[in-house]
Write an enzyme that holds these catalytic residues in place. Sequence first.
Site, PDB file in Angstrom:
ATOM      1  CB  ILE A   1      46.786  38.447  28.272  1.00 38.47           C
ATOM      2  CG1 ILE A   1      45.763  38.411  27.142  1.00 38.47           C
ATOM      3  CG2 ILE A   1      48.161  38.758  27.717  1.00 38.47           C
ATOM      4  CD1 ILE A   1      45.582  39.740  26.433  1.00 38.47           C
ATOM      5  CB  ALA A   2      49.904  38.976  31.589  1.00 37.21           C
TER       6      ALA A   2
ATOM      7  N   GLY B   1      49.407  40.592  37.035  1.00 40.97           N
ATOM      8  CA  GLY B   1      50.385  41.439  37.698  1.00 40.97           C
ATOM      9  C   GLY B   1      49.994  41.672  39.135  1.00 40.97           C
ATOM     10  N   GLY B   2      50.759  42.511  39.814  1.00 41.52           N
ATOM     11  CA  GLY B   2      50.515  42.776  41.222  1.00 41.52           C
ATOM     12  C   GLY B   2      49.268  43.588  41.475  1.00 41.52           C
ATOM     13  CG  MET B   3      49.106  47.224  41.184  1.00 46.29           C
ATOM     14  SD  MET B   3      49.782  48.759  40.527  1.00 46.29           S
ATOM     15  CE  MET B   3      50.675  48.175  39.088  1.00 46.29           C
TER      16      MET B   3
ATOM     17  CB  THR C   1      43.966  39.762  35.890  1.00 45.59           C
ATOM     18  OG1 THR C   1      44.367  39.316  37.190  1.00 45.59           O
ATOM     19  CG2 THR C   1      44.095  38.611  34.904  1.00 45.59           C
ATOM     20  CB  VAL C   2      46.047  42.076  30.998  1.00 47.76           C
ATOM     21  CG1 VAL C   2      45.686  42.509  29.576  1.00 47.76           C
ATOM     22  CG2 VAL C   2      46.614  43.251  31.766  1.00 47.76           C
TER      23      VAL C   2
ATOM     24  CE  LYS D   1      46.651  47.455  34.627  1.00 50.20           C
ATOM     25  NZ  LYS D   1      47.775  48.377  34.443  1.00 50.20           N
TER      26      LYS D   1
ATOM     27  CG  ASP E   1      56.452  50.905  36.650  1.00 53.28           C
ATOM     28  OD1 ASP E   1      57.625  50.684  37.003  1.00 53.28           O
ATOM     29  OD2 ASP E   1      55.588  50.013  36.632  1.00 53.28           O
TER      30      ASP E   1
END
Length: 653
Positions: free
Chosen positions: A34-35, A37-39, A41-42, A57, A151
């Site tokens: 799906i996406a 990120g910096g920390m 993957t989803v 995640k 955040d």
Amino acid sequence: MSVTARTLTCVDTTLQDPLVGQVLDGRYRVEARIAVGGMATVYRALDTRLDRVLALKVMHPGLAADATFVDRFIREAKSVARLAHPNVVQVFDQGADGSYVYLAMEYVAGCTLRDVLRDRGALQPRAALDILEPVLAALGAAHRAGFVHRDMKPENVLIGDDGRVKVADFGLVRSVDTVTNTSGAVLGTVSYLAPEQIEQPGAADARVDVYACGVVLYEMLTGEKPHDGDSPAIVLYKHLHEDAPPPSAIVPGLPFELDELVASATARTPDVRPYDAVAMLAQVREARAALSADQLDAVPPQALTTEHDNTEDRTSVIPRSLTVPRPLPVNEDDGSALNRTSRLASPPPPPPRRRRGSGLPRGPLAIVVALLLILGVGAGVWYINSGQFTKVPALIGKTEAQARERLSQEGLDVGKVKHAYSDTVKRGRVINSDPEVGTRIRNNDSVTLTVSDGPKTVELADLKGYRLDKARLRLKNDGLEPGMVTREFSSDVIRGFVIRTDPEGGTELHAGTAVALVVSKGSPVDVPDVTGESLEDAKADLTEAGLKVKVATEQVNSEFDKGQVAAQTPGEGSRAAEGDTVTLTISKGPEMVEVPDVVGDSVDDAKDALEAAGFEVDEDRGILGLFGDTVKSQSVDGGDTAPKGSTITIEIR
């Protein structure tokens, strides 16, 4: 990073991902990425045990190798899993499979608030408040339960296809090196940092989330961030030294109530802000009540889409981006999908030509038969492919009467009308339909509507006098959540029982709201001073006062004799509850220190030497030494030892 199948931060599904197609932990089949990120993957995944779609995640292997980071990840995941709230993305499971550390979370099909802002620019005040209220409700429940998000930003606000608003990434992982990194993603993050997060990176209480919500509200109202710059350093400087401008400076005509909301939430001094999201939610509702319908529905000049039906101004019907591609199944591309569509829409191949002498009619009769055949085939194709079918029109957010009229226009009937509670859809408006909007159904079929009864409310019971565990159970049985517990002295309420709740009993609350509990510490007891006493006498005095005694294992040097009490915690003048424990530290006696020889020295030099050795100094000048400046003698001879902190007398001549 938000968990949504339609985020505009799209990932090329044609790229080969080693996890796609794999089954993690023998349970979760990874279907699509799906996406990133910096920390982490989803992925969209299927729980093969429960046969449900969820979001998986998976931490990047580099971070998963850090044991401290993983421990915090797991610990905070467990905390959030206990936070049950309809506006929080739920955590179902946590585990590890080899080097893959993962969270299994609720899958929300829809878009993010960032997508909405990118597609629509500034929002109408009503839409902005409709989004902000459930966000604050989620944060408020967390704050009362002792959690801080840390955040908050539009990327972490999900808007489902059914109109529900949910907060994602709820305090699971702190950013890694977000202040020094200069990537665009981090620039987006620093835009929502409170000044105290910049000055003291480890400090984060509920007010940092309030600040971020103020920035998000400003962005929804204006389409811009209050502080912007070419680098993170510039943005951070503005957070520290510049107040957020009023939204009306960007969008003339915005009511001052909205300016006040933003100013209150983004105050640079934390003590000036609402103390948590619950307090800010109360301010938001007061501001909404003060605004007229025209003020709430005013379309800002910054809006990218200004022509739309007023009935779709609610959060529940903010349209998904038309530019977002449909999420593709694994190993499927746009071309293959298009090819299948074209095949379905193509007319059937013409019948094969017959040989001469086959017996078909000839002349005018043959022409008539051919025309009838063509018309019949065309009508049949039209009937099969479209004539007898239609699609369920957009109904979400409409009143029941509007939904009935819209269905009637499409030749559809209304079947059952169900009712359900909703925190985000106004009472009397459609929450969803069965079949869902966009579904292809036969003409004259019926559609079942689910209409909102508004938010489910619960009257908070008077819990005074309940034992803490019983009070928590009662809250859960009533559809509420036990929140943060604080303790106070009380002469009227037994220790461990509830004194009061916040809010107080009798208040009408939305289901799932967290309730703070104030629990009795029992009657207060004045702690007596037992320093300098023998251990036996000290124990007797404290026991008589209704306190328990604990003796520290380590002894210390002190001014008191060996075996006497050197210190106590809590100390004299403190108040404790009956049955509390006082810790006693026993003296080893004073520390003996060698006394410097200062005879013959000047007064100033002698005092400096003695004080440096840990002694107090007393001057004996007598009559003859009034004007002298030399030490004639000292009360303890140089080279001898004396208790540290004791007084040495020097005679001056």
